[in-house]
Write a protein that holds these residues in place. Sequence first.
Motif, PDB file in Angstrom:
ATOM      1  N   GLY A  66       0.797  -1.228   0.000  1.00 55.10           N
ATOM      2  CA  GLY A  66       0.000   0.000   0.000  1.00 55.10           C
ATOM      3  C   GLY A  66       0.820   1.265   0.000  1.00 55.10           C
ATOM      4  N   TYR A  67       1.693   1.416  -0.968  1.00 47.92           N
ATOM      5  CA  TYR A  67       2.530   2.611  -1.069  1.00 47.92           C
ATOM      6  C   TYR A  67       1.911   3.619  -2.037  1.00 47.92           C
ATOM      7  N   GLY A  68       1.816   4.877  -1.621  1.00 47.93           N
ATOM      8  CA  GLY A  68       1.275   5.932  -2.465  1.00 47.93           C
ATOM      9  C   GLY A  68       2.267   7.057  -2.676  1.00 47.93           C
ATOM     10  N   ALA A  69       2.082   7.793  -3.752  1.00 47.38           N
ATOM     11  CA  ALA A  69       3.012   8.863  -4.103  1.00 47.38           C
ATOM     12  C   ALA A  69       3.084   9.963  -3.041  1.00 47.38           C
ATOM     13  N   ASN A  70       2.013  10.169  -2.294  1.00 45.59           N
ATOM     14  CA  ASN A  70       1.994  11.255  -1.304  1.00 45.59           C
ATOM     15  C   ASN A  70       2.669  10.887   0.011  1.00 45.59           C
ATOM     16  N   MET A  71       3.089   9.638   0.156  1.00 48.02           N
ATOM     17  CA  MET A  71       3.810   9.231   1.367  1.00 48.02           C
ATOM     18  C   MET A  71       5.175   9.912   1.430  1.00 48.02           C
ATOM     19  N   LYS A  72       5.689  10.045   2.626  1.00 47.57           N
ATOM     20  CA  LYS A  72       7.017  10.620   2.831  1.00 47.57           C
ATOM     21  C   LYS A  72       8.061   9.515   2.937  1.00 47.57           C
ATOM     22  N   PRO A  74      11.996   8.298   4.185  1.00 50.86           N
ATOM     23  CA  PRO A  74      12.730   8.557   5.429  1.00 50.86           C
ATOM     24  C   PRO A  74      13.457   9.907   5.450  1.00 50.86           C
ATOM     25  N   ASP A  75      13.876  10.382   4.266  1.00 48.33           N
ATOM     26  CA  ASP A  75      14.577  11.664   4.232  1.00 48.33           C
ATOM     27  C   ASP A  75      13.626  12.855   4.149  1.00 48.33           C
ATOM     28  N   GLY A  76      12.328  12.589   4.232  1.00 50.93           N
ATOM     29  CA  GLY A  76      11.349  13.659   4.209  1.00 50.93           C
ATOM     30  C   GLY A  76      10.831  14.011   2.824  1.00 50.93           C
ATOM     31  N   SER A  77      11.416  13.439   1.785  1.00 55.55           N
ATOM     32  CA  SER A  77      10.968  13.719   0.425  1.00 55.55           C
ATOM     33  C   SER A  77       9.684  12.950   0.122  1.00 55.55           C
ATOM     34  N   ARG A  78       8.984  13.396  -0.884  1.00 58.24           N
ATOM     35  CA  ARG A  78       7.775  12.719  -1.305  1.00 58.24           C
ATOM     36  C   ARG A  78       8.143  11.441  -2.050  1.00 58.24           C
ATOM     37  N   ARG A  79       7.416  10.356  -1.775  1.00 59.81           N
ATOM     38  CA  ARG A  79       7.733   9.089  -2.426  1.00 59.81           C
ATOM     39  C   ARG A  79       7.616   9.204  -3.940  1.00 59.81           C
ATOM     40  N   GLY A  80       6.568   9.814  -4.423  1.00 59.26           N
ATOM     41  CA  GLY A  80       6.388   9.989  -5.854  1.00 59.26           C
ATOM     42  C   GLY A  80       5.838   8.747  -6.537  1.00 59.26           C
ATOM     43  N   THR A  81       5.413   8.929  -7.768  1.00 54.43           N
ATOM     44  CA  THR A  81       4.752   7.864  -8.518  1.00 54.43           C
ATOM     45  C   THR A  81       5.587   6.602  -8.624  1.00 54.43           C
ATOM     46  N   PHE A  82       6.850   6.749  -9.029  1.00 56.79           N
ATOM     47  CA  PHE A  82       7.617   5.591  -9.485  1.00 56.79           C
ATOM     48  C   PHE A  82       8.370   4.862  -8.373  1.00 56.79           C
ATOM     49  N   ARG A  83       8.091   5.228  -7.133  1.00 54.36           N
ATOM     50  CA  ARG A  83       8.576   4.456  -5.991  1.00 54.36           C
ATOM     51  C   ARG A  83       7.407   3.883  -5.185  1.00 54.36           C
ATOM     52  N   SER A  84       6.223   3.842  -5.816  1.00 52.62           N
ATOM     53  CA  SER A  84       5.031   3.406  -5.092  1.00 52.62           C
ATOM     54  C   SER A  84       4.605   1.974  -5.418  1.00 52.62           C
ATOM     55  N   GLN A 113      -0.687   8.935  -6.862  1.00 55.22           N
ATOM     56  CA  GLN A 113      -0.426   7.777  -7.728  1.00 55.22           C
ATOM     57  C   GLN A 113       0.036   6.594  -6.878  1.00 55.22           C
ATOM     58  N   ALA A 114      -0.397   5.401  -7.270  1.00 51.11           N
ATOM     59  CA  ALA A 114      -0.072   4.210  -6.473  1.00 51.11           C
ATOM     60  C   ALA A 114      -0.024   3.011  -7.413  1.00 51.11           C
ATOM     61  N   ILE A 115       1.158   2.668  -7.866  1.00 44.33           N
ATOM     62  CA  ILE A 115       1.345   1.632  -8.877  1.00 44.33           C
ATOM     63  C   ILE A 115       1.242   0.243  -8.251  1.00 44.33           C
ATOM     64  N   ALA A 116       0.468  -0.629  -8.876  1.00 44.99           N
ATOM     65  CA  ALA A 116       0.460  -2.036  -8.474  1.00 44.99           C
ATOM     66  C   ALA A 116       1.570  -2.787  -9.206  1.00 44.99           C
ATOM     67  N   VAL A 117       1.587  -2.702 -10.543  1.00 44.59           N
ATOM     68  CA  VAL A 117       2.613  -3.368 -11.346  1.00 44.59           C
ATOM     69  C   VAL A 117       3.400  -2.335 -12.134  1.00 44.59           C
ATOM     70  N   PHE A 153      10.471  11.682 -12.259  1.00 46.43           N
ATOM     71  CA  PHE A 153      10.746  10.299 -12.640  1.00 46.43           C
ATOM     72  C   PHE A 153      11.597   9.557 -11.612  1.00 46.43           C
ATOM     73  N   THR A 154      11.802  10.124 -10.451  1.00 43.13           N
ATOM     74  CA  THR A 154      12.618   9.469  -9.439  1.00 43.13           C
ATOM     75  C   THR A 154      12.088   8.068  -9.156  1.00 43.13           C
ATOM     76  N   GLY A 155      12.961   7.083  -9.340  1.00 44.65           N
ATOM     77  CA  GLY A 155      12.543   5.704  -9.181  1.00 44.65           C
ATOM     78  C   GLY A 155      13.532   4.762  -9.827  1.00 44.65           C
ATOM     79  N   PRO A 156      13.188   3.489  -9.956  1.00 50.56           N
ATOM     80  CA  PRO A 156      14.166   2.457 -10.328  1.00 50.56           C
ATOM     81  C   PRO A 156      14.674   2.522 -11.761  1.00 50.56           C
ATOM     82  N   THR A 157      13.938   3.167 -12.681  1.00 47.61           N
ATOM     83  CA  THR A 157      14.391   3.155 -14.081  1.00 47.61           C
ATOM     84  C   THR A 157      14.585   4.569 -14.638  1.00 47.61           C
ATOM     85  N   LYS A 158      14.761   5.519 -13.752  1.00 52.20           N
ATOM     86  CA  LYS A 158      14.919   6.908 -14.205  1.00 52.20           C
ATOM     87  C   LYS A 158      16.075   7.066 -15.190  1.00 52.20           C
ATOM     88  N   GLU A 159      17.178   6.369 -14.944  1.00 48.10           N
ATOM     89  CA  GLU A 159      18.357   6.515 -15.794  1.00 48.10           C
ATOM     90  C   GLU A 159      18.439   5.439 -16.878  1.00 48.10           C
TER      91      GLU A 159
END
Length: 320
Positions: A66-72, A74-84, A113-117, A153-159
């Motif tokens: 249950g991870y959503g983009a609006n979650m914080k 640990p460093d206080g940043s927003r989780r964002g779409t692509f880490r959800s 945003q909250a990605i399942a797959v 685009f912060t997340g696993p495939t940004k680069e």
Amino acid sequence: MTNAELTVAKDSSGSFTSIQKAVDALPDTGGVIRIAAGTWNERVEIRKPGVTIIGQGSDRTTISAGYGANMKMPDGSRRGTFRSYTMLIFTHDFHAEGICVENTAGPGRLAGQAIAVYAEGDRISFRNCRILGAQDTLFTGPLPPAEIEPGGFTGPTKEAPRIPGRQLYESCFISGEIDFIFGSARAYFYDCTLHAIDSGRYPDAFYCAPSTNEGEAFGYVFDRCRFTGDCPKGSAFLARPWRDYAKAVFLNCSMDSSVNPLGVDDWNKPQTHESAFFAQYNCTGEGAGTVQTRAAFMHFLTEKEAAAFNREAVLGTDFS
């Protein structure tokens, strides 16, 4: 292809009691993981090629987080779409069958945003699966070439290189609200049910938001699919362009009253009337629309034109 085969169960009957631990134990050439019935409350990341995951049915074997983009973070940043995401597939030759993957973060107006797959790679397939969520349920990578907002685009495939892979979703149930299928992959949806849920706002849902790369022959193709919803009549749109060269084609599909008569929306991007490609052929149901009711930039294909969007053309001959 390796012959490795592992089992996952909550009791001692399996090789492992965690799906991720089973994935980690597979050789680098992949293998098969069979998952017993139950709800598995874990995130799963698959980066090895040649992995097959088989559950005991999409109503019996569920991977849930249950991870959503609006979650914080640990460093206080927003989780964002692509880490959800609940499940990440960042590899080639992945197959899933008989599982449910869900993101339980909640409606988009609260969770974001909250990605399942999160699926990125070539020859990725899901058969007889359920993929459940709210906003941005299924991401079919790669990402578009550039962000609109810094850090978006912060997340696993940004680069990662922006190479569109081929993906198949066959006899699946996929639900969500805003842009619940999105991304730049070449993806073929066959005999699927796409279900729009009531988001409590208007528009209630956009079934897909492709970001097809410029010059790509195919984006999303929906063949013999069912577009349903529990949202108010006419409050869901089939598609809108996440990027200017978006492509989505709807063939032989049934569409209930949830679908807006316009069919598609331009996301306030009038330039996409020329650059994007949205089309339908032989669709039925109250939401199927007509040439008179559909948006002016939506195409109605002839039988010959529709035939060009067949499965082999979209996915190639090397996709089983």
